[in-house]
Scaffold this motif. Sequence first.
Motif, short mmCIF file in Angstrom:
data_model
loop_
_atom_site.label_atom_id
_atom_site.label_comp_id
_atom_site.label_asym_id
_atom_site.label_seq_id
_atom_site.Cartn_x
_atom_site.Cartn_y
_atom_site.Cartn_z
N PHE A 88 41.24 60.50 33.16
CA PHE A 88 41.55 61.90 32.86
C PHE A 88 42.32 62.55 33.99
O PHE A 88 41.97 62.41 35.17
N ASP A 89 43.36 63.29 33.63
CA ASP A 89 43.95 64.27 34.54
C ASP A 89 42.95 65.43 34.65
O ASP A 89 42.01 65.52 33.83
N VAL A 90 43.16 66.32 35.60
CA VAL A 90 42.22 67.44 35.77
C VAL A 90 42.82 68.77 35.28
O VAL A 90 42.40 69.33 34.26
N ASP A 91 43.81 69.26 36.03
CA ASP A 91 44.33 70.60 35.74
C ASP A 91 45.09 70.61 34.42
O ASP A 91 46.07 69.88 34.25
N GLY A 92 44.63 71.41 33.49
CA GLY A 92 45.26 71.49 32.18
C GLY A 92 44.61 70.53 31.19
O GLY A 92 44.76 70.70 29.99
N GLU B 119 46.44 63.39 29.52
CA GLU B 119 47.25 64.27 30.36
C GLU B 119 47.64 65.52 29.59
O GLU B 119 47.53 65.56 28.36
N ASP B 120 48.15 66.51 30.32
CA ASP B 120 48.59 67.74 29.64
C ASP B 120 50.04 68.07 29.90
O ASP B 120 50.55 69.04 29.33
N SER B 121 50.70 67.32 30.79
CA SER B 121 52.05 67.74 31.21
C SER B 121 53.02 66.57 31.21
O SER B 121 52.62 65.40 31.23
MG MG Z 1 47.64 68.38 34.54
#
Ligand code: MG
Length: 257
Positions: A8-12, A179-181
């Motif tokens: 997992f990514d964190v921010d977003g 991810e989110d980005s």
């Molecule tokens: Mg992110």
Amino acid sequence: MSLQAVIFDVDGTLADTERDAHRVAFNEAFREAGLPFSWDIPTYGEYLRVTGGQERMREFLDDHPHQPQLSDADIARIHRRKTDFYVEMVRSGRLSLRPGVLRLLDEMAASGIQAAIATTTTPENVSTLLRTTLGPGAEERFSCIGAGGIVKHKKPAPDIYVHVLGRLGLDPADCVAIEDSNNGLRSALGAGLQVLVTRTEYTENQDFQGALRVLSSLGDPGDMAQIVQGEETGAQVVVDLSLLRQWMAGPGTPFPG
Ligand code: MG
Ligand code: XBP
């Protein structure tokens, strides 16, 4: 190929941290340092193209030569205070996990699938977010937490994912990244991973070419996710391990109603 770990990514991705937490913490640190600028919501969105808080500050100053120019030591000092403000904000409980994150983590734990983290943000920020949202034992849920400056090049370079895969001792074919980005997607793809994107308000217009699927979130039974890019666009789903495995198995796999 069999699913062994989700990274997992964190921010977003774990939580929507950027607009109302990181951005606000930067602005508090700027104000405390007597700097005459602050980042409004669109400006911060623009500078999210740069990963890493100190790198983001440097890029902003390079683009604004009329603003007071700071040494690397000044940036590091102000960023340190930004981290203090961020941690304080997260501890106050203003952030929650995005839909589906806790449900998927619980399903993974019950099924023996490892969880790991690959992020650009400062390690202290990650542990505070995990402890505040997941409670005692939060960090023990993750086999590996790769964060911040532990690698030479931050996302979109693949370094952090390569590092985490090395620590897990797993082949990228047996893992999936969330991810989110676009920066995060490129980083994970560069490490050979398949990538699911749960986009945010800040990233909704980015290019996610190469993602397994792009979704509004991971979804929960009472708060379904929508597929927003890919062949099943518009479908409502709850991302669980069975769906993840099916998507990882590749095109041609029938979509479940
Ligand atoms: Mg992110
Ligand atoms: C997001 C980032 C971070 C945060 C700010 O990382 O680029 O820089 O915006 O955190 P990711 P710091 O999505 O990979 O978690 O100020 O601690 O860098």
